[in-house]
Design an enzyme around this catalytic site. Sequence first.
Site, PDB file in Angstrom:
ATOM      1  N   HIS A  54      -5.531  -4.115  -2.067  1.00  0.00           N
ATOM      2  CA  HIS A  54      -5.267  -2.998  -2.977  1.00  0.00           C
ATOM      3  C   HIS A  54      -5.205  -3.454  -4.430  1.00  0.00           C
ATOM      4  CE1 HIS A  54      -4.628   0.425  -0.253  1.00  0.00           C
ATOM      5  NE2 HIS A  54      -4.165  -0.469   0.612  1.00  0.00           N
ATOM      6  N   SER A  87       0.792  -1.227   0.000  1.00  0.00           N
ATOM      7  CA  SER A  87       0.000   0.000   0.000  1.00  0.00           C
ATOM      8  C   SER A  87       0.823   1.276   0.000  1.00  0.00           C
ATOM      9  CB  SER A  87      -0.942  -0.005   1.204  1.00  0.00           C
ATOM     10  OG  SER A  87      -0.199  -0.065   2.402  1.00  0.00           O
ATOM     11  N   LYS A 103     -12.474  -0.848  -0.212  1.00  0.00           N
ATOM     12  CA  LYS A 103     -11.655   0.036  -1.055  1.00  0.00           C
ATOM     13  C   LYS A 103     -12.286   0.137  -2.449  1.00  0.00           C
ATOM     14  CE  LYS A 103      -7.425  -1.305   1.466  1.00  0.00           C
ATOM     15  NZ  LYS A 103      -7.662  -0.473   2.640  1.00  0.00           N
TER      16      LYS A 103
END
Lengths: 415, 396
Positions: free
Chosen positions: A218, A190, A249
């Site tokens: 991610h 990240s 996310k």
Amino acid sequence: MSYSAKTRNLYQAQLGDIRNAGIYKEERFIHSSQAADIEVEFPAGAEIMNVINMCSNNYLGLSSHPDVIKAAHEGLESRGYGMSSVRFICGTLDIHRELEKKVTEFLGTDDTILFPSCMDANAGVFEAILTSEDIMISDRLVHASIIDGMRLCSAQHDTFKHSNMEHLEEKLLLHSDKRIKLVITDGVFSMDGDIARLDEMVRLCEKYDAMILVDDSHSTGFIGRTGRGTPELCNVVGKIDIITTTFGKALGGASGGCVSGRKEIVDMCRQRARPYLFSNTIAPVIVSGVLKVFEILSSNTERRDKLEENTAYWRKGLKDAGFILKEGESPIVPVMLFNAKLSQDFSKDLYNEGIYAIGFFFPVVPNGQARIRTQISAGHEKHHLDNALSAFNKVGNKHGILGLTKEQIVAKYGL
Amino acid sequence: MYTPYQYHLKNQLNEIIEAGLYKNERVIVSPQGAEIELETGQKVLNFCANNYLGLSGNPQLIAAAKAALDDHGYGMSSVRFICGTTDLHKKLESKIAEFFGTEDTILYAACFDANGGVFEPLLTSEDAIISDALNHASIIDGVRLCKAQRYRYENADMEDLEAQLQLAQEQRFRLIVTDGVFSMDGNVAPLDKIVTLAEKYNAMVMVDECHSAGVVGRTGRGVTELYNIEGKVEIITGTLGKAFGGAIGGFTTGRKEIIELLRQRSRPYLFSNSIPPLVAAAGIKMVEMMTGTNELQDKLHRNSAYFIEKMTALGFDIKPTRSAICAVMLYDAKLAQDFAAKLLTEGIYVTGFFYPVVPKGQARIRVQLSAAHEIEHLEKAVNAFKKIGKELKVIK
């Protein structure tokens, strides 16, 4: 009851230290939906400003997508607001099962178990499946939630240098006598945005009889040609024993996470993982939204394609302007400033130019590696990126760092 | 690599099944409420949800959630300190502090995370945590993640607590940790006595109000209200996932500096999304409703009293309770499971609990009352208990 002056003073002193070190986290209040354009109150009480958001995990621009919001409305109508129960008592809905199936299909795994968050998935998975006879071998830069999960597990633990395959091989050799060897990595890291070398890791795992866990928080939804994440990019779909990922996310961004992988592992988590057994699962309204997200993603690759184009455009623009970037392919684009205070000043100046991007510094990243972490979204249009680029240019000029090498920036601002 | 491990896991799963401990999930196809519909098409009365105030399907909360979806979207895709804080989060934090009469509040994705993240930032190896033996799993995990010295006292046993406090005198700070209501028995922690001991031995107090907030105390402020010690406890943790709407979310509320430090250092807060805006909005509406009237608490208290009175009169062995949890003791694990299965055929949905969730030989059916229950629901449940109780020779 005895919150004495001594206690209060101690905590006040600690807070003072955090402030003095310049690492106090101030929150900015958002008054709008999450999107490329947001309305922000910062500092508290200040007039609301319209700014472009360059630092959210809203990679696919789905956090306020009208279809997702509509699905959530419908979820509230058909399944109510809360379940007020954990899964195994009376907290399992048909749509929880449906989402588990959908994730399994999307990732190409055997089975999936939902958690309230990926933090909880990572915190619960290790203890549920490993004992002191086993070993966890993790990349040194894995996410905090994996670290907490490992701390809660009685299995032995070792690390390998970040993405260093020779070192991983050494460690696999060293621990060849352990019953279960589990190699643990993030898919996309990240802070740097770099991607794990999953193809090589899978090869090593096969050679040394180890299993592998990838946290794809991610990357699920946009990395890989059809957005199946880092296993797709590295051509190892079906070879990853455990994938953990989040719906918080790219996949709508509300909340929730999961463990997806081998059937027995998922089954064991359902019986033993403490955050699953002792906490509510994802609320029905959120499940309805995520189901819609998967429907959108399964129909075409438009969003992840646009994200890829946006990222390439953004990287080129910053490079041409003379910024130092962390190289990579993910939509995480760190603009390196090295000095902690410079990263904070830079962030404030950007805000005054209408650009919202946060500075990261020690202890979140190593000392002397301070940066502005920009994150690109399919919700960004060309004009957003152009506006942000000219602001970066202006602020970069103001601080006189454009075109400078790392050594020159460090000479000017210190580490 | 997976094959030998797969074999090992299959064995373990078989052991769980053979021990009768395998958890099967019942699939529900309706909103949560007094009456729910199962996947099988059967409609049953639910007596095992934490839906104490009957708010899980409340139209006002749903309307508040919908309004927030329209003006704050679906997700924030960020942790609080990057770009995941909305005005709704701040407003809910101050509403909760007002409700409990505390100084400040910090929200978490769940109370599991609040408890998981509260100890490590506040205490070091110089300090002591003195914890009730029956505290919730999330407290245990939080304590495991903290370096402080650990002391344990027998459930609600004040003599033992005092002995542990004496042992802990050499540590710098002491924190006594207790559930407000213990989830398996329904008993209330003797918080008045705990506070007295805390004063005597210079300790702080933390209480987890997950099963008591909204339920216990005249206006639902929890055990601090019950004992008239509002504002005297340093740390309260609680959930939005039970009485308060039942979706997700938790909080820690208490002393200002403590909350501020958690915002800087608490790992589940720093490394995970907060609750989505729509949950914050429903939470604000919930606190407003609680503040306006005691109607739901009153009804819950009446329902609990009624049910316990009827069950006791029938001759069932009920654990002493001051909450909306009524543990019907059956002692034998198989009996508890059979009893629950037979109740389901009578249209009553309850769960049998047995080892390791409760101690060996302490199997039970845990009934949870709700303000959503009407008198006819309670009558139907009591009659079903009576019928099956006689059939299985638990009562005469």
